[in-house]
Design an enzyme around this catalytic site. Structure first.
Site, PDB file in Angstrom:
ATOM      1  N   CYS A 380       0.805  -1.185  -0.027  1.00  0.00           N
ATOM      2  CA  CYS A 380       0.105   0.204  -0.088  1.00  0.00           C
ATOM      3  C   CYS A 380       0.798   1.263   0.078  1.00  0.00           C
ATOM      4  CB  CYS A 380      -1.039  -0.211   1.270  1.00  0.00           C
ATOM      5  SG  CYS A 380      -2.451   0.974   0.875  1.00  0.00           S
ATOM      6  N   HIS A 514      -3.807  -4.815   0.716  1.00  0.00           N
ATOM      7  CA  HIS A 514      -3.175  -5.612   1.906  1.00  0.00           C
ATOM      8  C   HIS A 514      -3.279  -7.073   1.654  1.00  0.00           C
ATOM      9  CE1 HIS A 514      -2.409  -1.785   3.892  1.00  0.00           C
ATOM     10  NE2 HIS A 514      -3.666  -1.365   3.279  1.00  0.00           N
ATOM     11  N   GLU A 516      -1.661  -9.120   3.284  1.00  0.00           N
ATOM     12  CA  GLU A 516      -1.446  -9.653   4.823  1.00  0.00           C
ATOM     13  C   GLU A 516      -2.948 -10.044   5.374  1.00  0.00           C
ATOM     14  OE1 GLU A 516      -0.963  -6.765   3.802  1.00  0.00           O
ATOM     15  OE2 GLU A 516      -1.483  -5.245   5.577  1.00  0.00           O
TER      16      GLU A 516
END
Ligand code: GLN
Length: 542
Positions: A380, A514, A516
């Site tokens: 990001c 994102h 993750e």
């Protein structure tokens, strides 16, 4: 029939109620039941979207674009079930709903009160999950005894009465502090917090007792006696080295068996093979890598919760332990030789972030990784910094910057005012409210065939979660591509850059989303697997 388990916490905050709820969810799944987890937070923010990560840790984003508490990340990582916007609520949202309804005239004539109006609203949040799973686990944020928690406790008390004991179980997580001078674990704070719960009409039936060492059997009996529970229902929840041991550790202490016993369900054996396999890899890695995280919220470990976990998952997939070195990016601006801190790492990651502080330091870290051919992963904000670095140092445009930090001559990253979601257009302007108005939630991206990311994903169409307000400006795309950067992922309409990479670098990938947030220990995210593999290859070179 849906059964409800309510999880409260006593004595102190940060007891790991979220993990406890997640682990209970995992244990129920291991017995073949479906679960759904939800969180109720007593703070007055409408959602955590506007809170600093220093205050409340990471903001977890769901596929449907809700900005939620980081505990929802644990729920997803432990159960694999994707959360949605109806799985998290704050007192602020509850009050906002009630007050909006009052203004609309929905309660015309009535005096609006905490009981029944606020508590009814809370019960609606709980009841709407009925039928969606065998077990609905509801975690109540905050600590029993806080003023803010009271409406929530009152609501779950009422709810428990309405559905009956056979469908509602209250589990209380407490702490047994160790007092060095006495050489003892103390049970008094637990007794007091249970008393507090009893005073609002809630009888916890299972106590999960956090402690940093073995709890003597006598102390467990004492807790049972004073807290009005069966001795078998005092479950030691001792500290463990890896959070992925929590389900196994609870199971060893008999927690899931006691839950089955409470609900009068068959006490058949749970299949915990999945967790044993993960733990085997976590505790017996074959190799080791060191990753630097160059960010701005490095003082609070929870700020990058999902990121830390996703890196561990990448390690699990590669049979490696992952050591994280957190570096405050500002040091690269203040101390000229600080960049040496990046010399002994096998990979550099610049994570998400907001605001100008520390960005020049991040850009220096990107430059270092690019030039020294150290695996680099920009997430990001990190991708935005990587693009600015490329425009400045490869294309020679020194004024390149992001308009997030003020007006600039070369807006390589700019405010996004319009984008497409599904078939609809979303638009914003600079004066829009800051809460809940970013580009949020799952969006599809198309990947370039043969690119590193397409290989890692094994696909050319992906869906990933977003949370940002600014976007890489395609006006600089041709100039960057001439210098070797490839825009390997774009939004389906081709307007928004989603991924950039340098094919001539061992591993250099920046993503606007994102990744993750979607990684799980038993289903590690492909980009984290690929990044850690590259870092491992790098570690073998030195
Ligand atoms: N501040 C940047 C933006 O709003 C990046 C946000 C992030 O990293 N989550 O676009």
């Amino acid at each position: 029939m849906t059964r409800y388990i309510f999880i409260t916490g006593g004595v102190v905050s940060s007891l790991g109620k979220g993990l406890a709820a997640s682990a209970i969810g995992a244990l129920l799944q291991a017995r073949g039941y479906s679960v759904r987890l939800a969180k109720m937070d007593p703070y007055l923010n409408v959602d955590p979207g506007t809170m600093s990560p220093f205050q409340h840790g990471e903001v977890f984003v769901t596929d449907d674009g809700a900005e939620t508490d980081l505990d929802l990340g644990h729920y997803e990582r432990f159960t694999g079930r994707s959360a949605n916007k109806n799985d998290s609520i704050s007192a602020g949202r509850i009050f906002l709903n009630v007050l909006q309804r009052e203004r609309r005239g929905d309660y015309l004539g009535a005096t609006i009160q905490v009981i029944p109006h606020v508590t009814d609203e809370i019960k609606t949040f709980i009841r709407e999950k009925d039928g969606s799973a065998d077990f609905v686990l509801v975690e109540i944020g905050g600590t029993v005894g806080d003023i803010e928690s009271l409406p929530f406790l009152e609501a779950i008390r009422q709810f428990g009465n309405e559905v009956g004991e056979e469908r509602a179980l209250f589990i209380h997580v407490t702490l047994l502090p160790y007092i060095g001078a006495a050489g003892e674990l103390k049970t008094k704070p637990t007794q007091h917090s249970v008393k507090e719960l009893l005073s609002v009409g809630i009888r916890p039936r299972i106590l999960l007792c956090r402690a940093d060492r073995e709890i003597p059997a006598d102390e467990c009996r004492k807790i049972a006696l004073f807290c009005n529970v069966a001795p078998e229902d005092v479950i030691p929840a001792l500290d463990v080295k890896s959070i992925y041991e929590v389900p196994l550790s609870y199971s060893r202490e008999g927690l899931d068996t006691r839950i089955m016993h409470y609900f009068k369900l068959p006490e058949k054996k749970a299949d915990l093979g999945r967790w044993e396999g993960i733990l085997q890899r976590v505790y017996h890695p074959e190799s080791h890598v060191k990753i630097a995280i160059v960010g701005k919220y490095t003082e609070l470990a929870d700020s990058y919760k999902s990121l830390n976990e996703a890196l561990i998952h990448g390690g699990i997939a590669n049979n490696a332990s992952v050591e994280l070195k957190f570096i405050e990016s500002e040091v690269f601006e203040k101390e000229s030789d600080a960049i040496h801190q990046l010399q002994d790492v096998n990979g550099i990651l610049v994570p998400g972030g907001f605001g100008v502080r520390g960005t020049e330091g991040m850009i220096k870290a990107v430059e270092f990784a690019r030039e020294r051919k150290i695996p680099f992963y920009g997430i990001c904000f990190g991708m935005q910094m990587a693009v600015i670095e490329g425009v400045r140092n490869l294309c020679g445009i020194k004024d390149a910057n992001s308009t997030e930090f003020g007006p600039c001559k070369e807006p390589v990253v700019g405010l996004m005012t319009e984008w497409v979601k599904g078939n609809e257009k979303e638009s914003r302007d600079a004066n829009t409210d800051l809460g809940g108005t970013m580009r949020l939630g799952a969006y599809i991206a198309h990947l370039k065939k043969g690119s590193r990311v397409a290989q890692a994903y094994g696909a050319t169409e992906i869906s990933e979660r977003h949370r940002h307000r600014y976007e890489v400006n395609t006006a600089y795309k041709d100039r960057l591509e001439a210098k070797g950067m490839v825009f390997s992922g774009m939004s389906p309409d081709g307007r928004l850059p989603e991924i950039v990479e340098y094919p001539d670098h061992p591993w250099f990938v920046g993503v606007q989303y994102h990744p993750e947030l979607k990684s799980k220990p038993f289903d590690p995210h492909p980009l984290f697997v690929s990044f850690i593999k590259a870092a491992l290859d790098q570690s073998r070179l030195v």
